[in-house]
Write a protein that holds these residues in place. Structure first.
Motif, short mmCIF file in Angstrom:
data_model
loop_
_atom_site.label_atom_id
_atom_site.label_comp_id
_atom_site.label_asym_id
_atom_site.label_seq_id
_atom_site.Cartn_x
_atom_site.Cartn_y
_atom_site.Cartn_z
N ALA A 118 0.80 -1.22 0.00
CA ALA A 118 0.00 0.00 0.00
C ALA A 118 0.83 1.28 0.00
O ALA A 118 0.34 2.32 0.37
N LEU A 119 2.08 1.19 -0.40
CA LEU A 119 2.91 2.39 -0.46
C LEU A 119 2.75 3.06 -1.83
O LEU A 119 3.09 2.49 -2.86
N ASN A 120 2.19 4.23 -1.83
CA ASN A 120 1.98 4.97 -3.08
C ASN A 120 3.11 5.98 -3.25
O ASN A 120 3.18 6.98 -2.54
N GLN B 180 2.03 5.96 7.73
CA GLN B 180 1.40 7.12 8.37
C GLN B 180 2.45 7.81 9.24
O GLN B 180 2.96 7.21 10.19
N CYS C 220 -0.70 -2.22 4.74
CA CYS C 220 -1.12 -0.94 5.32
C CYS C 220 -0.36 0.23 4.68
O CYS C 220 0.74 0.05 4.16
N GLU C 221 -0.95 1.41 4.76
CA GLU C 221 -0.28 2.61 4.27
C GLU C 221 0.63 3.19 5.34
O GLU C 221 0.30 3.15 6.53
N THR D 87 -5.83 0.74 5.66
CA THR D 87 -6.71 1.40 4.69
C THR D 87 -7.99 0.63 4.46
O THR D 87 -9.03 1.21 4.16
#
Length: 579
Positions: free
Chosen positions: A336-338, A369, A366-367, A574
């Motif tokens: 989930a790393l954009n 944060q 997960c992203e 997310t």
């Protein structure tokens, strides 16, 4: 009674050398250890009839549910006229997720038989919700069956296996989805070079690994997958992981040999990478023999069913918490790393991607944060704790004034430090690791991962230890701050899996007490004969040294350093926030 014909579905013109039966025609062995040895050696692989008879013997020995459909059930339901229904009138069920039937040197009419068998299985196993491997498994067993009913019974027994800790085929979307997360964890540990290649070249690593079962059951040539089946029926599901990891290793070797590895930072669409691997696996017979493939698969050491089971259960739990239990129209589960939205003052998006490839798959969903940064929140340990407490796991990133970059993946909430009162106490789990990115990139895991024999020899000891600057140098090697090296454990199945928290192994917490520590005047990562990272209360000055827990060199160019920037990142779920 007429002798059974185990080749009635086989197109012998496609079999090549496998059409010639040679070697022994009899097997009287029933001891599991001896069968395992003979299976790996290919004892029955040269004789088609013997192979079929051994498969029948092995499958009949599988512990199953009390009521398991057999050949008679198939005959009652489908009759003996196997040619009545045309292929087009028997579509495969939705739970195979579009998987086609591999031909595996079968006659054209045999594909119709596979559809009939699977159609009957669908009615007898209504609890199957997702099983993409079923067409390949059914086609394989039909190849060695005397009739459709026998094939049906054999597949039914694989599906109905109820031996604790054993399974042969994933039958739910949850099991299937967690299996490729588990494969990613295993690839990260056992195939670091190949895993690094996939991370460097594919835009979506998880999408590439989602095909891992198809590499083995679907893409492998028949000569190779038949040898896999020899061992699979004796040893179970872990064989699929081993063979898929071996394929990944060979793929990476080929890419390195032909000079087609892409330049740093250049990523390819994951569909392209998946197609490349599929083409490589389908053509593998040109340069790697079946025995060479198995040799590579079983050269991976310390690989146990226990490790796979624990990883699978943990990844399933993670998916359940995210609400991913059935196949949906489908938001792909991916790292989930954009890179377009990620912003850090310590690392680039590419460097963060590299770090992301090291962390367990269930966390990588997960992203990132940002929880704390000295550029915004100031250089205060109290503010550090105020912003990071309540988050687990976390990622610590440090850039020094000499442009060294290092950090740590920390498995446990910093609030855990309060359990020790005012005394500095180590806590955390074996999932913690440390790393440096500059001057060169390197990760250092818990020493027990690289030397699993230490797991059973770590002595129960006090978790209360002095900080590096609170104890005299001659006391740094005391028993309270050391991992002793003793005689290796005899049983590899008792060794630790690196990706699971220590609590999964019923270990005394004191055995895992040198990962992270903190009090009012410092934070520490890594203990034993020094600290991997020591940061003072002003988050301004730090030290790095070798420590026994991670067996690392100093992480910076100088052992004492000044902190230019310090960031702490959490992991935002997310999936949960979208619901």
């Amino acid at each position: 009674m007429a002798e059974e014909d185990y080749g009635c579905f086989v197109d012998w013109t496609q079999m090549g050398d496998m059409a010639k039966s040679s070697g022994t025609s009899k097997l009287d062995v029933k001891d599991h250890v001896e069968l395992k040895k003979l299976a790996r050696q290919g004892y029955w692989s040269k004789n088609h009839k013997l192979r079929a008879q051994v498969y029948q013997q092995l499958i009949k020995a599988i512990p199953c549910r009390t009521v398991t459909p057999d050949a008679e059930v198939y005959r009652d339901l489908m009759g003996d006229d196997t040619g009545k229904k045309a292929l087009s009138s028997i579509p495969l069920p939705d739970f195979v997720d579009g998987s086609a039937v591999p031909h595996y040197c079968l006659m054209a009419d045999a594909v119709t038989a596979v559809h009939r068998v699977i159609s009957c299985l669908e009615g007898q196993f209504p609890d199957i919700s997702h099983c993409p491997a079923l067409p390949a498994m059914t086609a394989l067993l039909l190849h060695f069956s005397a009739n459709e009913a026998q094939c049906f019974e054999h597949v039914s027994r694989l599906l109905a296996c109820n031996e604790p800790g054993q399974r042969f085929v994933d039958q739910t979307f949850l099991a299937y989805e967690s299996s490729f997360m588990t494969f990613g964890d295993l690839a990260n540990k056992y195939c670091p070079a190949a895993h690094k290649l996939i991370v460097a070249t594919a835009q979506d690593v998880v999408a590439v690994y989602s095909d891992w079962q198809r590499w083995v059951l679907g893409d492998l040539p028949f000569s190779h997958v038949a040898r896999v089946l020899d061992v699979f029926l004796v040893e179970g599901y872990k064989v699929l992981y081993r063979v898929a990891l071996a394929l990944l290793k060979f793929y990476r070797k080929q890419k390195a040999g032909d000079g087609t590895q892409q330049s740093e930072g250049q990523k390819q669409d994951s569909v392209g990478i998946k197609a490349e691997i599929q083409a490589f696996v389908k053509a593998i017979g040109s340069y790697i023999t079946p025995d060479k493939l198995l040799e590579k698969a079983f050269s991976i050491r310390l690989f146990s069913r226990k490790e796979i089971t624990l990883l699978q259960l943990t990844n399933e739990k993670s998916l359940q918490q995210k609400g991913i239990t059935v196949k949906q129209k489908r938001r792909t589960v991916q790292l989930a790393l954009n890179p377009d939205t990620f912003s850090s003052e310590v690392v680039s998006a590419k460097e963060m991607k590299d770090i992301w490839s090291w962390i367990p798959e269930r966390v990588a969903l997960c992203e990132p944060q940002l929880l704390f940064t000295t550029s915004t929140h100031g250089c205060s340990l109290n503010r550090f704790y105020a912003h990071v407490e309540g988050y687990e796991p976390t990622l610590l990133l440090i850039r020094t004034c000499k442009s060294d970059v290092c950090g740590a993946f920390l498995s446990t909430d910093w609030e855990e430090r309060k359990r020790g009162g005012n005394k500095l106490s180590f806590f955390g789990t074996g999932e913690c690791f440390i790393f440096r990115l500059k001057p060169e990139m390197e990760r250092y895991e818990w020493v027990v991962i690289r030397h699993p024999e230490l797991a059973s020899t770590i002595k129960a000891q006090s978790s209360e230890v002095p900080a590096e600057d609170e104890a005299p140098p001659d006391k740094q090697n005391s028993d309270g701050n050391r991992l002793p090296v003793e005689r290796p454990a005899a049983d590899p199945s008792d060794r630790l899996s690196p990706f699971l928290s220590a609590r999964h192994f019923h270990l005394n917490s004191r055995n895992t007490s040198m990962f992270m520590a903190g009090n009012f005047d410092s934070i520490i990562v890594g203990g034993g004969e020094g600290n991997a990272l020591y940061i003072d209360s002003e988050l301004n000055h730090g030290r790095t040294a070798r420590c026994t827990t991670f067996d690392n060199p100093p992480l910076c160019s100088t052992e004492s350093f000044q902190v230019a920037l310090l960031e702490v990142w959490g992991f935002k779920d997310t999936m949960a926030s979208d619901r």
